[in-house]
Design an enzyme around this catalytic site. Structure first.
Site, PDB file in Angstrom:
ATOM      1  CG  HIS A 175      -5.306  -2.961   0.868  1.00  0.00           C
ATOM      2  ND1 HIS A 175      -4.509  -2.698   0.245  1.00  0.00           N
ATOM      3  CD2 HIS A 175      -4.648  -2.281   2.169  1.00  0.00           C
ATOM      4  CE1 HIS A 175      -3.931  -1.525  -0.164  1.00  0.00           C
ATOM      5  NE2 HIS A 175      -3.813  -1.546   1.213  1.00  0.00           N
TER       6      HIS A 175
ATOM      7  CB  SER B 267      -0.609   0.374   0.658  1.00  0.00           C
ATOM      8  OG  SER B 267      -1.626   0.905   1.622  1.00  0.00           O
TER       9      SER B 267
ATOM     10  CG  ASP C  71      -6.268  -3.711  -4.167  1.00  0.00           C
ATOM     11  OD1 ASP C  71      -5.833  -2.812  -2.798  1.00  0.00           O
ATOM     12  OD2 ASP C  71      -4.690  -4.845  -3.250  1.00  0.00           O
TER      13      ASP C  71
END
Length: 297
Positions: A272, A107, A245
């Protein structure tokens, strides 16, 4: 498979006059250096998902980025920039004597990994970009597409509260909760390391760099785009993401097409956090990549 493991070492490193705490697991010849997401999250959720790589002979290192976890928490917003965090990563790598590493960024940690790879290419064996993006304006468009699935009335409600600055309104927060369940973690019960990280979120770095939530980007990286420069990353790169995601497969594909030596894997039943949502599928993909580009390759 992931499990919570006590670190073999806990090091305190001075960065910009502040304390940063790093955690080391195992002692293998190949080091996986983990950069967690957020920004502003302690490293628990990513550290505990990857410390199990010691079972395959790897050394695993993670650290609480400045402003998070056991590290110092200064309040100067001038500290919350990707450039400063890049040099923090380099300070940690040198202080621990890690040499060339397999850099795993998730991320926000993926944005940081891209920037680090462009700044310190000599420090890398491979890069693993997980559930991330390299073009924030494109990502913002993707997030609008995901929000649109809630329906036009809900989107209009969200936009009104964003315009009025009333993001704490229960109806707005309910919409964010639905989006988080669809696109951040689809598990009915979020793992303990994830809960620990989220419960200790420092919103100072997060708000300054990203924005008030996962689906509204207003921070100093809202215009960040490194796709044109990614051709300069010559080490092997693994890109992973979940089909659902928030940092979408479209974001992942754009990175793959921009890189000279990359492979992409999309996990069909994840959002995610594939390492928690689909661990049986996730770990073989990661380990195959690491083994293909390790010391024995």
């Amino acid at each position: 498979m992931w499990r919570e493991i006590a670190p073999d070492r806990r090091d305190e490193i001075r960065v910009d006059g502040h304390k940063v705490v790093a955690y080391s697991f195992g002692s293998g010849p190949e080091t996986v250096l983990c950069l967690n997401g957020g920004p502003g999250l302690p490293c628990d959720y990513l550290r505990d998902a990857h410390s199990c790589l010691i079972d395959q002979g790897y050394r695993v290192v993670a650290f609480d980025q400045l402003g998070t976890g056991a590290s110092d928490r200064p309040t100067d917003p001038a500290l919350w920039t990707i450039t400063r965090y890049v040099e923090e990563v380099e300070t940690v790598r040198q202080a621990l004597g890690l040499g060339r590493v397999h850099l795993l960024g998730h991320s926000w940690g993926g944005w940081l990994s891209v920037e680090y790879a462009l700044t310190h290419p000599e420090a890398l064996k491979t890069v693993i970009l997980e559930d991330t993006a390299a073009d924030i304006p494109h990502l913002i468009g993707e997030l609008e597409r995901l929000r649109a699935a809630l329906g036009p009335e809900t989107v209009a409600m969200m936009q009104r509260h964003e315009a009025e600055g009333t993001l704490d309104h229960p109806v707005y927060q309910a919409a964010i909760t639905i989006l988080n369940h669809r696109h951040v973690c689809r598990l009915d019960h979020w793992p303990a390391p994830v809960k620990r990280s989220l419960d200790d979120w420092n919103m100072g770095p997060y708000g300054t760099i990203q924005g008030p939530n996962e689906f509204l980007y207003t921070g100093n990286l809202k215009d960040w785009n490194r796709l044109p420069d990614m051709r300069r990353i010559n080490v092997p790169v693994l890109i992973t993401c979940g089909e659902h995601d928030e940092l979408t497969p479209a974001c992942a594909l754009r990175m793959k097409l921009a890189l000279p030596n990359a492979r992409l894997h999309v996990f069909p039943n994840s959002s995610h956090m594939p390492f928690y949502e689909e661990p049986h599928a996730y770990y073989p993909v990661l380990l195959d990549f690491l083994k293909a580009h390790g010391a024995t390759a």
